[in-house]
Design a protein around this motif. Structure first.
Motif, PDB file in Angstrom:
ATOM      1  N   PHE A   1       0.849  -1.195   0.000  1.00 30.52           N
ATOM      2  CA  PHE A   1       0.000   0.000   0.000  1.00 30.52           C
ATOM      3  C   PHE A   1       0.886   1.248   0.000  1.00 30.52           C
ATOM      4  O   PHE A   1       0.643   2.195   0.741  1.00 30.52           O
ATOM      5  CB  PHE A   1      -0.939   0.010   1.218  1.00 30.52           C
ATOM      6  N   GLU A   2       1.914   1.254  -0.836  1.00 31.31           N
ATOM      7  CA  GLU A   2       2.910   2.321  -0.838  1.00 31.31           C
ATOM      8  C   GLU A   2       2.310   3.702  -1.118  1.00 31.31           C
ATOM      9  O   GLU A   2       2.853   4.710  -0.679  1.00 31.31           O
ATOM     10  CB  GLU A   2       4.021   2.008  -1.845  1.00 31.31           C
ATOM     11  N   ASP A   3       1.212   3.778  -1.842  1.00 29.58           N
ATOM     12  CA  ASP A   3       0.576   5.065  -2.141  1.00 29.58           C
ATOM     13  C   ASP A   3      -0.452   5.467  -1.092  1.00 29.58           C
ATOM     14  O   ASP A   3      -1.203   6.423  -1.296  1.00 29.58           O
ATOM     15  CB  ASP A   3      -0.101   5.015  -3.520  1.00 29.58           C
ATOM     16  N   TYR A   4      -0.505   4.735   0.008  1.00 33.78           N
ATOM     17  CA  TYR A   4      -1.515   4.987   1.038  1.00 33.78           C
ATOM     18  C   TYR A   4      -0.854   5.023   2.408  1.00 33.78           C
ATOM     19  O   TYR A   4      -0.907   4.060   3.164  1.00 33.78           O
ATOM     20  CB  TYR A   4      -2.582   3.891   0.960  1.00 33.78           C
ATOM     21  N   PRO A   5      -0.191   6.157   2.745  1.00 31.70           N
ATOM     22  CA  PRO A   5       0.425   6.236   4.068  1.00 31.70           C
ATOM     23  C   PRO A   5      -0.645   6.144   5.161  1.00 31.70           C
ATOM     24  O   PRO A   5      -1.681   6.792   5.079  1.00 31.70           O
ATOM     25  CB  PRO A   5       1.111   7.597   4.089  1.00 31.70           C
ATOM     26  N   MET A   6      -0.360   5.311   6.145  1.00 31.95           N
ATOM     27  CA  MET A   6      -1.314   5.116   7.241  1.00 31.95           C
ATOM     28  C   MET A   6      -0.742   5.700   8.519  1.00 31.95           C
ATOM     29  O   MET A   6       0.453   5.626   8.769  1.00 31.95           O
ATOM     30  CB  MET A   6      -1.636   3.633   7.397  1.00 31.95           C
ATOM     31  N   TRP A   7      -1.626   6.298   9.314  1.00 33.93           N
ATOM     32  CA  TRP A   7      -1.202   6.934  10.556  1.00 33.93           C
ATOM     33  C   TRP A   7      -1.680   6.130  11.753  1.00 33.93           C
ATOM     34  O   TRP A   7      -2.692   5.455  11.693  1.00 33.93           O
ATOM     35  CB  TRP A   7      -1.685   8.379  10.635  1.00 33.93           C
ATOM     36  N   ARG A   8      -0.910   6.225  12.819  1.00 32.66           N
ATOM     37  CA  ARG A   8      -1.263   5.594  14.081  1.00 32.66           C
ATOM     38  C   ARG A   8      -1.066   6.627  15.171  1.00 32.66           C
ATOM     39  O   ARG A   8      -0.023   7.263  15.250  1.00 32.66           O
ATOM     40  CB  ARG A   8      -0.379   4.381  14.333  1.00 32.66           C
ATOM     41  N   ALA A   9      -2.092   6.805  15.987  1.00 24.42           N
ATOM     42  CA  ALA A   9      -2.035   7.768  17.079  1.00 24.42           C
ATOM     43  C   ALA A   9      -1.152   7.225  18.210  1.00 24.42           C
ATOM     44  O   ALA A   9      -0.886   6.022  18.276  1.00 24.42           O
ATOM     45  CB  ALA A   9      -3.446   8.043  17.605  1.00 24.42           C
ATOM     46  N   PRO A  10      -0.677   8.103  19.096  1.00 18.67           N
ATOM     47  CA  PRO A  10       0.174   7.652  20.196  1.00 18.67           C
ATOM     48  C   PRO A  10      -0.453   6.559  21.064  1.00 18.67           C
ATOM     49  O   PRO A  10       0.274   5.774  21.664  1.00 18.67           O
ATOM     50  CB  PRO A  10       0.409   8.928  21.011  1.00 18.67           C
ATOM     51  N   ASN A  11      -1.805   6.458  21.102  1.00 20.32           N
ATOM     52  CA  ASN A  11      -2.418   5.404  21.919  1.00 20.32           C
ATOM     53  C   ASN A  11      -2.272   4.021  21.286  1.00 20.32           C
ATOM     54  O   ASN A  11      -2.663   3.030  21.882  1.00 20.32           O
ATOM     55  CB  ASN A  11      -3.890   5.709  22.193  1.00 20.32           C
ATOM     56  N   GLN A  12      -1.714   3.964  20.072  1.00 21.00           N
ATOM     57  CA  GLN A  12      -1.490   2.719  19.328  1.00 21.00           C
ATOM     58  C   GLN A  12      -2.780   1.976  19.003  1.00 21.00           C
ATOM     59  O   GLN A  12      -2.751   0.814  18.615  1.00 21.00           O
ATOM     60  CB  GLN A  12      -0.519   1.795  20.066  1.00 21.00           C
ATOM     61  N   ILE A  13      -3.924   2.626  19.160  1.00 17.64           N
ATOM     62  CA  ILE A  13      -5.222   2.040  18.824  1.00 17.64           C
ATOM     63  C   ILE A  13      -5.830   2.786  17.652  1.00 17.64           C
ATOM     64  O   ILE A  13      -6.178   2.203  16.642  1.00 17.64           O
ATOM     65  CB  ILE A  13      -6.180   2.068  20.036  1.00 17.64           C
ATOM     66  N   SER A  14      -5.949   4.098  17.777  1.00 17.50           N
ATOM     67  CA  SER A  14      -6.560   4.901  16.727  1.00 17.50           C
ATOM     68  C   SER A  14      -5.657   4.950  15.517  1.00 17.50           C
ATOM     69  O   SER A  14      -4.437   4.951  15.631  1.00 17.50           O
ATOM     70  CB  SER A  14      -6.792   6.331  17.226  1.00 17.50           C
ATOM     71  N   GLY A  15      -6.276   5.015  14.342  1.00 15.69           N
ATOM     72  CA  GLY A  15      -5.481   5.120  13.136  1.00 15.69           C
ATOM     73  C   GLY A  15      -6.329   5.389  11.916  1.00 15.69           C
ATOM     74  O   GLY A  15      -7.548   5.504  11.990  1.00 15.69           O
ATOM     75  N   GLY A  16      -5.641   5.506  10.788  1.00 17.84           N
ATOM     76  CA  GLY A  16      -6.327   5.775   9.542  1.00 17.84           C
ATOM     77  C   GLY A  16      -5.321   5.958   8.429  1.00 17.84           C
ATOM     78  O   GLY A  16      -4.176   5.526   8.532  1.00 17.84           O
ATOM     79  N   GLY A  17      -5.755   6.614   7.373  1.00 17.56           N
ATOM     80  CA  GLY A  17      -4.889   6.799   6.235  1.00 17.56           C
ATOM     81  C   GLY A  17      -4.962   8.197   5.669  1.00 17.56           C
ATOM     82  O   GLY A  17      -5.892   8.952   5.949  1.00 17.56           O
ATOM     83  N   LEU A  18      -3.957   8.531   4.871  1.00 15.01           N
ATOM     84  CA  LEU A  18      -3.939   9.779   4.115  1.00 15.01           C
ATOM     85  C   LEU A  18      -4.227   9.383   2.676  1.00 15.01           C
ATOM     86  O   LEU A  18      -3.379   8.818   1.990  1.00 15.01           O
ATOM     87  CB  LEU A  18      -2.574  10.461   4.239  1.00 15.01           C
ATOM     88  N   ALA A  19      -5.457   9.628   2.245  1.00 12.55           N
ATOM     89  CA  ALA A  19      -5.928   9.161   0.941  1.00 12.55           C
ATOM     90  C   ALA A  19      -6.007  10.311  -0.048  1.00 12.55           C
ATOM     91  O   ALA A  19      -6.214  11.463   0.343  1.00 12.55           O
ATOM     92  CB  ALA A  19      -7.303   8.519   1.105  1.00 12.55           C
ATOM     93  N   PRO A  20      -5.849  10.007  -1.341  1.00 18.64           N
ATOM     94  CA  PRO A  20      -5.932  11.080  -2.341  1.00 18.64           C
ATOM     95  C   PRO A  20      -7.289  11.785  -2.328  1.00 18.64           C
ATOM     96  O   PRO A  20      -8.330  11.138  -2.282  1.00 18.64           O
ATOM     97  CB  PRO A  20      -5.729  10.348  -3.663  1.00 18.64           C
ATOM     98  N   ARG A  21      -7.227  13.098  -2.331  1.00 20.39           N
ATOM     99  CA  ARG A  21      -8.442  13.913  -2.427  1.00 20.39           C
ATOM    100  C   ARG A  21      -8.868  13.863  -3.888  1.00 20.39           C
ATOM    101  O   ARG A  21      -8.155  14.309  -4.772  1.00 20.39           O
ATOM    102  CB  ARG A  21      -8.139  15.344  -2.004  1.00 20.39           C
ATOM    103  N   ASP A  22     -10.027  13.278  -4.143  1.00 19.37           N
ATOM    104  CA  ASP A  22     -10.509  13.194  -5.519  1.00 19.37           C
ATOM    105  C   ASP A  22     -12.022  13.026  -5.551  1.00 19.37           C
ATOM    106  O   ASP A  22     -12.624  12.644  -4.556  1.00 19.37           O
ATOM    107  CB  ASP A  22      -9.831  12.047  -6.277  1.00 19.37           C
ATOM    108  N   GLY A  23     -12.606  13.302  -6.688  1.00 15.72           N
ATOM    109  CA  GLY A  23     -14.036  13.110  -6.870  1.00 15.72           C
ATOM    110  C   GLY A  23     -14.846  13.603  -5.699  1.00 15.72           C
ATOM    111  O   GLY A  23     -14.737  14.744  -5.290  1.00 15.72           O
TER     112      GLY A  23
END
Length: 121
Positions: free
Chosen positions: A37-59
């Motif tokens: 998933f090289e084009d989809y950097p994923m983030w993890r919050a300091p609590n090591q539970i919450s997270g998500g991704g930085l996805a292309p803004r489109d459509g």
């Protein structure tokens, strides 16, 4: 995660590197693109539970989207239709053991669904 838990938040971005610097600097998030998933950097919050991704803004993806874990996306999408919502994206595979979909509630809010298992069996 249990049925109904918010499991992931995608944030639409136009410049991934700028966004990585902004969110890691602001919130201390660890941000890495997992293998495959090289084009989809994923983030993890300091609590090591919450997270998500930085996805292309489109459509139509121009606002952050929360994902709610469900036991069955198929059942949840049927319930969405029954309750007056709309299915914007049918169930799609992420991996052999995980899937996602996108719905719109009767007020126009867009929410993602996530279903996953711990094994391929």
């Amino acid at each position: 995660m249990a049925h109904g838990d918010i499991t992931h938040i995608d944030i639409p971005v136009t410049d991934k590197e700028r966004a990585k610097g902004f969110y890691s600097g602001l919130f201390g998030w660890q941000i890495d693109a997992p293998p495959g998933f090289e084009d989809y950097p994923m983030w993890r919050a300091p609590n090591q539970i919450s997270g998500g991704g930085l996805a292309p803004r489109d459509g139509g993806f121009d606002q952050p989207r929360s994902y709610v874990e469900v036991d069955s996306i198929d059942d949840a999408l049927a319930k969405v239709r029954e309750l007056g919502g709309a299915v914007l994206m049918e169930k799609s595979e992420i991996s052999p053991t995980s899937w996602w979909a996108v719905l719109e509630d009767p007020d126009g809010n867009r929410i993602g669904l996530y279903e996953g298992t711990t094994d391929a069996g």
